[in-house]
Design an enzyme around this catalytic site. Structure first.
Site, PDB file in Angstrom:
ATOM      1  CG  HIS A 187      -1.744  -1.363   1.201  1.00 23.10           C
ATOM      2  ND1 HIS A 187      -2.787  -1.651   0.367  1.00 23.10           N
ATOM      3  CD2 HIS A 187      -1.511  -2.492   1.924  1.00 23.10           C
ATOM      4  CE1 HIS A 187      -3.183  -2.900   0.593  1.00 23.10           C
ATOM      5  NE2 HIS A 187      -2.431  -3.428   1.522  1.00 23.10           N
TER       6      HIS A 187
ATOM      7  CD  GLU B 189      -2.350 -10.034   4.688  1.00 21.47           C
ATOM      8  OE1 GLU B 189      -2.318  -9.097   5.522  1.00 21.47           O
ATOM      9  OE2 GLU B 189      -2.858  -9.922   3.553  1.00 21.47           O
TER      10      GLU B 189
HETATM   11 ZN   LIG Z   1      -2.444  -5.216   2.602  1.00 27.30          ZN
END
Ligand SMILES: [Zn+2]
Length: 226
Positions: free
Chosen positions: A9, A141
């Site tokens: 991001h 993650e």
């Molecule tokens: Zn992400």
């Protein structure tokens, strides 16, 4: 050995948002720490971003393919209800990719298990950066931004630093990275200057005063704490 470290991001794309945090910011702090710790190893590391800018998924994969990277590691924060750590490889990942990812996952999961967070496993998904990169690639993650317990850790600079250290150790183990042995005192001074921790030129054998030492340490601590 070349690693592309992908900081997920950035810019107009905040990623997951929750608990007053944005994924893009947490990943930036974490990624910068991983870059710092990887400097201890004999490896060239190319980050996809080092500040709050937007980089397309194609550009991230292209960067790795263009540099013929040996490994692609993408850093993300999870969301959507849950807790803990999981990682991803592409459904068609090579044997080599599976084996590197398994070692990296195991090493990072150890860090989370020691802190009471669940290991959700090494999974497979057709994520763009995993599909479009031509080398072994894994996506991590790290905790859930919309879970208050996970988010408290994601907001903690010391936790992120320790996590970055664990990820670096995992990369070193998975890729067989060796520590740097070539001591270059002049180069170390140059690096401190480039990072703004010192300003002037200094001879490697010059004497340091307490005032100078305290200034450097305070500048360093300011970065850890901000
Ligand atoms: Zn992400």
């Amino acid at each position: 050995m070349v690693i592309v470290l992908d900081l997920g991001h950035g810019g107009q794309d905040p990623g997951a948002v929750g608990s007053g945090l944005q994924e893009k910011d947490v990943v930036l702090t974490l990624g910068r720490q991983v870059l710092f710790f990887l400097e201890d190893y004999q490896v060239k590391v190319i980050p996809t971003r080092t500040n709050d800018v937007y980089v397309s998924l194609d550009a991230r994969a292209n960067l790795a393919n263009h540099h013929k990277a040996d490994f692609f590691c993408s850093l993300h924060i999870n969301s959507g209800g849950g807790s803990g750590f999981e990682s991803y490889i592409h459904p068609d990942a090579s044997q080599e990719s599976q084996s590197i990812a398994a070692t990296l996952h195991r090493e990072v999961a150890k860090f989370y298990l020691e802190r009471g967070f669940p290991d959700r496993g090494l999974k497979r998904a057709n994520f763009a950066v995993l599909r479009k990169t031509t080398m072994p690639a894994v996506l991590l993650e790290n905790l859930f931004i919309d879970n208050p317990q996970d988010a408290a850790c994601l907001a903690d600079a010391v936790f992120l630093r320790d996590l970055a250290f664990a990820i670096t150790g995992g990369l070193a183990r998975a890729l067989g990275l060796k520590k740097r042995t070539d001591w270059d005192p002049g180069g170390e001074i140059k690096r401190l200057k480039e990072r703004g921790l010192i300003t002037g030129d200094h001879a490697p054998d010059a004497v340091v005063t307490w005032g100078e030492l305290a200034t450097v340490l305070n500048r360093l601590l300011d970065r850890f704490e901000n």
